[in-house]
Write a protein that holds these residues in place. Structure first.
Motif, PDB file in Angstrom:
ATOM      1  N   GLY A  27      33.781   9.996  90.145  1.00  0.00           N
ATOM      2  CA  GLY A  27      34.981  10.676  89.670  1.00  0.00           C
ATOM      3  C   GLY A  27      35.983   9.664  89.181  1.00  0.00           C
ATOM      4  N   VAL A  28      36.981  10.148  88.467  1.00  0.00           N
ATOM      5  CA  VAL A  28      38.003   9.251  87.920  1.00  0.00           C
ATOM      6  C   VAL A  28      39.035   8.898  88.974  1.00  0.00           C
ATOM      7  CG1 VAL A  28      39.835   9.037  86.195  1.00  0.00           C
ATOM      8  CG2 VAL A  28      37.654  10.088  85.571  1.00  0.00           C
ATOM      9  N   GLY A  29      39.497   9.905  89.736  1.00  0.00           N
ATOM     10  CA  GLY A  29      40.493   9.656  90.766  1.00  0.00           C
ATOM     11  C   GLY A  29      41.909   9.628  90.224  1.00  0.00           C
ATOM     12  N   THR A  30      42.849   9.295  91.101  1.00  0.00           N
ATOM     13  CA  THR A  30      44.269   9.302  90.781  1.00  0.00           C
ATOM     14  C   THR A  30      44.825   7.887  90.844  1.00  0.00           C
ATOM     15  OG1 THR A  30      44.506  11.519  91.717  1.00  0.00           O
ATOM     16  CG2 THR A  30      46.518  10.239  91.446  1.00  0.00           C
ATOM     17  N   GLY A  31      45.506   7.468  89.783  1.00  0.00           N
ATOM     18  CA  GLY A  31      46.103   6.138  89.763  1.00  0.00           C
ATOM     19  C   GLY A  31      45.581   5.306  88.611  1.00  0.00           C
ATOM     20  N   PRO A  32      46.042   4.065  88.496  1.00  0.00           N
ATOM     21  CA  PRO A  32      45.614   3.185  87.406  1.00  0.00           C
ATOM     22  C   PRO A  32      44.105   2.949  87.441  1.00  0.00           C
ATOM     23  CG  PRO A  32      47.525   2.280  88.551  1.00  0.00           C
ATOM     24  CD  PRO A  32      47.047   3.426  89.373  1.00  0.00           C
ATOM     25  N   LEU A  33      43.495   2.916  86.248  1.00  0.00           N
ATOM     26  CA  LEU A  33      42.048   2.719  86.146  1.00  0.00           C
ATOM     27  C   LEU A  33      41.719   1.293  85.702  1.00  0.00           C
ATOM     28  CD1 LEU A  33      41.059   6.044  84.311  1.00  0.00           C
ATOM     29  CD2 LEU A  33      41.076   5.565  86.769  1.00  0.00           C
ATOM     30  N   SER A  54      37.522  13.706  94.155  1.00  0.00           N
ATOM     31  CA  SER A  54      36.184  14.285  94.253  1.00  0.00           C
ATOM     32  C   SER A  54      36.185  15.595  95.014  1.00  0.00           C
ATOM     33  CB  SER A  54      35.228  13.293  94.934  1.00  0.00           C
ATOM     34  OG  SER A  54      35.088  12.132  94.150  1.00  0.00           O
ATOM     35  N   THR A  55      37.160  15.770  95.908  1.00  0.00           N
ATOM     36  CA  THR A  55      37.246  17.005  96.687  1.00  0.00           C
ATOM     37  C   THR A  55      38.198  18.022  96.080  1.00  0.00           C
ATOM     38  OG1 THR A  55      38.957  15.986  98.046  1.00  0.00           O
ATOM     39  CG2 THR A  55      36.694  15.842  98.856  1.00  0.00           C
ATOM     40  N   GLY A  56      38.810  17.717  94.957  1.00  0.00           N
ATOM     41  CA  GLY A  56      39.762  18.634  94.327  1.00  0.00           C
ATOM     42  C   GLY A  56      40.971  17.895  93.819  1.00  0.00           C
ATOM     43  N   GLY A  57      42.043  17.882  94.614  1.00  0.00           N
ATOM     44  CA  GLY A  57      43.269  17.208  94.215  1.00  0.00           C
ATOM     45  C   GLY A  57      43.732  16.229  95.274  1.00  0.00           C
ATOM     46  N   PHE A  58      44.487  15.218  94.832  1.00  0.00           N
ATOM     47  CA  PHE A  58      44.976  14.162  95.714  1.00  0.00           C
ATOM     48  C   PHE A  58      46.450  13.960  95.435  1.00  0.00           C
ATOM     49  CE2 PHE A  58      45.806   9.562  96.377  1.00  0.00           C
ATOM     50  CZ  PHE A  58      45.500   9.465  97.731  1.00  0.00           C
ATOM     51  N   VAL A  59      47.271  14.015  96.488  1.00  0.00           N
ATOM     52  CA  VAL A  59      48.712  13.821  96.343  1.00  0.00           C
ATOM     53  C   VAL A  59      49.126  12.629  97.196  1.00  0.00           C
ATOM     54  CG1 VAL A  59      49.274  15.451  98.208  1.00  0.00           C
ATOM     55  CG2 VAL A  59      50.988  14.909  96.471  1.00  0.00           C
ATOM     56  N   ARG A  60      50.036  11.813  96.656  1.00  0.00           N
ATOM     57  CA  ARG A  60      50.485  10.623  97.395  1.00  0.00           C
ATOM     58  C   ARG A  60      51.958  10.378  97.117  1.00  0.00           C
ATOM     59  NH1 ARG A  60      46.753   5.738  97.227  1.00  0.00           N
ATOM     60  NH2 ARG A  60      46.547   5.936  99.493  1.00  0.00           N
ATOM     61  N   LEU A  61      52.675   9.965  98.159  1.00  0.00           N
ATOM     62  CA  LEU A  61      54.049   9.501  98.029  1.00  0.00           C
ATOM     63  C   LEU A  61      54.045   7.986  98.098  1.00  0.00           C
ATOM     64  CD1 LEU A  61      57.167   9.677  98.084  1.00  0.00           C
ATOM     65  CD2 LEU A  61      57.004  10.059 100.563  1.00  0.00           C
ATOM     66  N   ALA A  76      42.143  23.310  97.052  1.00  0.00           N
ATOM     67  CA  ALA A  76      42.682  24.562  96.515  1.00  0.00           C
ATOM     68  C   ALA A  76      42.821  24.520  94.996  1.00  0.00           C
ATOM     69  CB  ALA A  76      44.039  24.867  97.152  1.00  0.00           C
ATOM     70  N   VAL A  77      43.065  23.341  94.446  1.00  0.00           N
ATOM     71  CA  VAL A  77      43.206  23.182  92.995  1.00  0.00           C
ATOM     72  C   VAL A  77      42.481  21.913  92.577  1.00  0.00           C
ATOM     73  CG1 VAL A  77      45.352  24.463  92.677  1.00  0.00           C
ATOM     74  CG2 VAL A  77      45.457  22.084  93.392  1.00  0.00           C
ATOM     75  N   ARG A  78      42.070  21.869  91.307  1.00  0.00           N
ATOM     76  CA  ARG A  78      41.340  20.709  90.784  1.00  0.00           C
ATOM     77  C   ARG A  78      42.000  20.240  89.481  1.00  0.00           C
ATOM     78  NH1 ARG A  78      36.823  19.476  93.393  1.00  0.00           N
ATOM     79  NH2 ARG A  78      36.071  20.976  94.949  1.00  0.00           N
ATOM     80  N   PRO A  79      43.011  19.381  89.596  1.00  0.00           N
ATOM     81  CA  PRO A  79      43.681  18.885  88.395  1.00  0.00           C
ATOM     82  C   PRO A  79      42.747  17.999  87.573  1.00  0.00           C
ATOM     83  CG  PRO A  79      44.405  17.648  90.300  1.00  0.00           C
ATOM     84  CD  PRO A  79      43.557  18.772  90.824  1.00  0.00           C
ATOM     85  N   THR A  80      42.996  17.950  86.293  1.00  0.00           N
ATOM     86  CA  THR A  80      42.200  17.109  85.397  1.00  0.00           C
ATOM     87  C   THR A  80      42.943  15.847  84.972  1.00  0.00           C
ATOM     88  OG1 THR A  80      42.966  18.382  83.497  1.00  0.00           O
ATOM     89  CG2 THR A  80      40.907  19.078  84.533  1.00  0.00           C
ATOM     90  N   ARG A  81      44.226  15.789  85.281  1.00  0.00           N
ATOM     91  CA  ARG A  81      45.013  14.600  84.939  1.00  0.00           C
ATOM     92  C   ARG A  81      46.048  14.360  86.026  1.00  0.00           C
ATOM     93  NH1 ARG A  81      50.027  15.754  82.882  1.00  0.00           N
ATOM     94  NH2 ARG A  81      50.462  17.962  82.463  1.00  0.00           N
ATOM     95  N   PRO A 136      28.270  17.261  91.451  1.00  0.00           N
ATOM     96  CA  PRO A 136      29.049  18.473  91.748  1.00  0.00           C
ATOM     97  C   PRO A 136      30.202  18.140  92.679  1.00  0.00           C
ATOM     98  CG  PRO A 136      26.954  18.506  92.917  1.00  0.00           C
ATOM     99  CD  PRO A 136      26.887  17.367  91.954  1.00  0.00           C
ATOM    100  N   PRO A 137      31.320  18.856  92.557  1.00  0.00           N
ATOM    101  CA  PRO A 137      32.479  18.553  93.411  1.00  0.00           C
ATOM    102  C   PRO A 137      32.200  18.863  94.874  1.00  0.00           C
ATOM    103  CG  PRO A 137      32.834  20.588  92.173  1.00  0.00           C
ATOM    104  CD  PRO A 137      31.583  19.971  91.626  1.00  0.00           C
ATOM    105  N   ASN A 138      32.858  18.107  95.751  1.00  0.00           N
ATOM    106  CA  ASN A 138      32.754  18.327  97.192  1.00  0.00           C
ATOM    107  C   ASN A 138      33.968  19.105  97.680  1.00  0.00           C
ATOM    108  OD1 ASN A 138      31.725  15.036  96.935  1.00  0.00           O
ATOM    109  ND2 ASN A 138      30.297  16.620  97.585  1.00  0.00           N
ATOM    110  N   GLN A 139      33.783  19.870  98.734  1.00  0.00           N
ATOM    111  CA  GLN A 139      34.882  20.643  99.301  1.00  0.00           C
ATOM    112  C   GLN A 139      35.639  19.890 100.387  1.00  0.00           C
ATOM    113  OE1 GLN A 139      35.945  23.767  98.215  1.00  0.00           O
ATOM    114  NE2 GLN A 139      34.512  23.278  96.555  1.00  0.00           N
ATOM    115  N   THR A 140      34.980  18.936 101.038  1.00  0.00           N
ATOM    116  CA  THR A 140      35.601  18.213 102.153  1.00  0.00           C
ATOM    117  C   THR A 140      35.296  16.731 102.054  1.00  0.00           C
ATOM    118  OG1 THR A 140      33.695  18.411 103.636  1.00  0.00           O
ATOM    119  CG2 THR A 140      35.297  20.238 103.635  1.00  0.00           C
ATOM    120  N   LEU A 141      36.067  15.954 102.810  1.00  0.00           N
ATOM    121  CA  LEU A 141      35.826  14.513 102.866  1.00  0.00           C
ATOM    122  C   LEU A 141      34.460  14.223 103.457  1.00  0.00           C
ATOM    123  CD1 LEU A 141      37.017  11.665 102.461  1.00  0.00           C
ATOM    124  CD2 LEU A 141      37.929  11.829 104.786  1.00  0.00           C
ATOM    125  N   THR A 142      34.054  14.995 104.463  1.00  0.00           N
ATOM    126  CA  THR A 142      32.738  14.801 105.071  1.00  0.00           C
ATOM    127  C   THR A 142      31.629  15.028 104.054  1.00  0.00           C
ATOM    128  OG1 THR A 142      33.493  15.372 107.289  1.00  0.00           O
ATOM    129  CG2 THR A 142      31.159  15.693 106.824  1.00  0.00           C
TER     130      THR A 142
END
Length: 471
Positions: A55-61, A421-428, A384-389, A75-81
């Motif tokens: 997957g691409v992930g979130t942040g600088p590439l 990979s599991t959907g969306g990732f949020v970070r402060l 719950a959501v799968r952002p593309t950017r 295929p996408p995963n639903q959980t970290l496990t």
């Protein structure tokens, strides 16, 4: 790359020798997580790496000018496990990945650098750096920790292993003094089908309905369940590294483990070193880490990193699990203490190579760095959501919540939300100097998730944070 190499001291040059002049294949992460890997490989004198991600992930590439990259269509995963287990399966290296490896390294002389949960057995005929031996990975089973604690004479909370069946779990709960429906109890599943993490196989049982749902889940996923007393207090952990001449023990830190009381689930939300346990508890936690490390070395021939998670209760630190790997906490510690090169020490220790400095010297330097520079890594995963950017906003605080702002003078950091990979990732990402001694991480996680739900519909919902049982 010449300028970066000029800053490498003799010790780092010694530790980085397994990578120098080598082709390196990086795997088992999203692409954004490998950006730092590429910079380090350049610094250590490695050849241009090949990155294989799911997957691409979130942040600088990573820049195309600095690395070859292949993003696999898994295929996408639903959980970290699910994500970790998928990465550890033989099917993860698809024909596309294998073709890329052979094209990159036709002579078969490259080395792999893999994420910490992976086993360090050869892949496609090539040596693996990073990861861990299979016998160490086996210790990650939630049911293994009690025997280790007993072996070192540690005081532990009441717990018992029970078959993963509803009636057996109820009986086991009663046996440790927790009548389901009247007294909270924690159930944690074994690793029958592979390691689990992120709280996916842990349930807080308060009601008979929660017990019924949890028993149904565990009966399909596990053979046995660790049934343990509910612990009120601050979730925290302490880490160490087993080296040939001793054990490095590091400072404790807070784990931001929030509670979804309605579902009886725990939500992992990051970590931080703003909070300090009382001095006596810090000493006790580090002493326990040293005992556990020495036991792992004597009983299992263990080398390298491990973490001990638990809760600081009114009666002291009580352990809940052992993580026998270079965890996310140690990744953060290595960034805060770059001069101790903890990630390279781990690589060298696991492959049986001299690390070049004593455990005592490494410990002393790391402790000084970690006390001087406090951090809070606040983040979360959602399916719950799968952002593309990736979207980002500056935020300030009004004392009760995070508020979107365009004023850099009042901003305390940046909130980003993007793909995982599991959907969306949020970070402060907090501004430098924001985290001060005494500041807990869990309150930041609560307001982060509230803002993410409002802005992006992330579905974290109503979450509560643990209290300091000693206050």
């Amino acid at each position: 790359m010449a300028d970066a190499s000029a800053r490498v001291d003799d010790w780092e040059r010694h530790l980085s020798a397994p990578f120098r002049g080598r082709q390196v294949i990086c795997a088992f992460e999203v692409l954004a997580a490998m950006t730092g890997w590429v910079a380090k490989l350049q610094r250590w004198g490695a050849e241009r790496p090949l990155l294989i991600s799911d997957g691409v992930g979130t942040g600088p590439l990573p820049l195309e000018t600095e690395a070859d990259a292949v993003v696999l269509d898994h295929p996408p995963n639903q959980t970290l496990t699910e994500q970790v287990r998928a990465r550890m399966s033989s099917s993860w290296l698809t024909e596309q990945a294998r073709a890329a490896v052979e094209a990159y390294d036709p002579a078969g002389e490259a080395v792999w650098w893999v994420s910490p949960p992976a086993v360090n057995e050869p892949l496609m005929g090539r040596a693996v750096l990073g990861g861990r031996p299979r016998k160490q990975a086996a210790l990650e089973d939630k049911l293994a920790v009690d025997a280790i604690l007993d072996a070192v004479g540690a005081t532990r909370a009441a717990s018992v292993a029970a078959p993963a069946r509803h009636n057996d779990l109820l009986a086991a709960s009663r046996a440790i003094g927790a009548e389901v429906g009247s007294t909270p109890v924690v159930w944690a599943g074994d690793a029958r089908d592979g390691i689990n993490g992120g709280g996916d196989y842990v349930r807080l049982i308060r009601t008979t309905d929660q017990a019924q749902a949890a028993a149904q889940f565990f009966s399909a996923s596990c053979d046995q369940v660790r049934v343990s007393s509910w612990l009120e207090g601050i979730p925290c952990s302490v880490h160490g590294l087993v080296l040939p001449d001793g054990v490095v023990t590091l400072r404790p830190l807070e784990l931001a483990s929030l509670r979804d009381d309605e579902r009886g689930r725990f939500v992992y939300a990051g970590m931080g070193t703003g909070w300090d346990p009382p001095a006596a508890d810090t000493d006790d936690m580090r002493a326990l880490a040293r005992l556990v490390g020495a036991h792992l070395a004597a009983a299992y021939g263990y080398r390298g990193a491990y973490g001990i998670d638990g809760v600081l209760t009114t009666e002291g630190f009580r352990v809940t699990e052992l993580n026998p790997r270079f965890s996310g906490v140690l990744t953060m510690f290595s960034r805060v203490s770059p001069s101790t090169h903890l990630d390279l020490v781990q690589v060298n220790a696991v492959i049986g190579r001299d690390v070049g400095r004593s455990a005592a010297d490494i410990e002393q330097a790391a402790l000084a760095d970690l006390d001087a520079s406090r951090f809070a890594d606040v983040m979360g995963l959602t399916s719950a959501v799968r952002p593309t950017r990736t979207s980002s906003v500056m935020v300030s605080s009004d004392g009760e919540r995070l508020v979107v702002t365009e004023d850099e003078d009042v901003a305390i950091g940046v909130v980003s939300f993007g793909p995982a990979s599991t959907g969306g990732f949020v970070r402060l990402a907090l501004a430098d100097g924001t985290v001060m001694p005494g500041q807990r991480t869990a309150p930041l996680a609560v307001v982060l998730f509230e803002l993410a739900d409002a802005l992006w519909g992330t579905g974290f919902g109503s979450l509560s944070m643990p209290i300091d049982a000693r206050v």
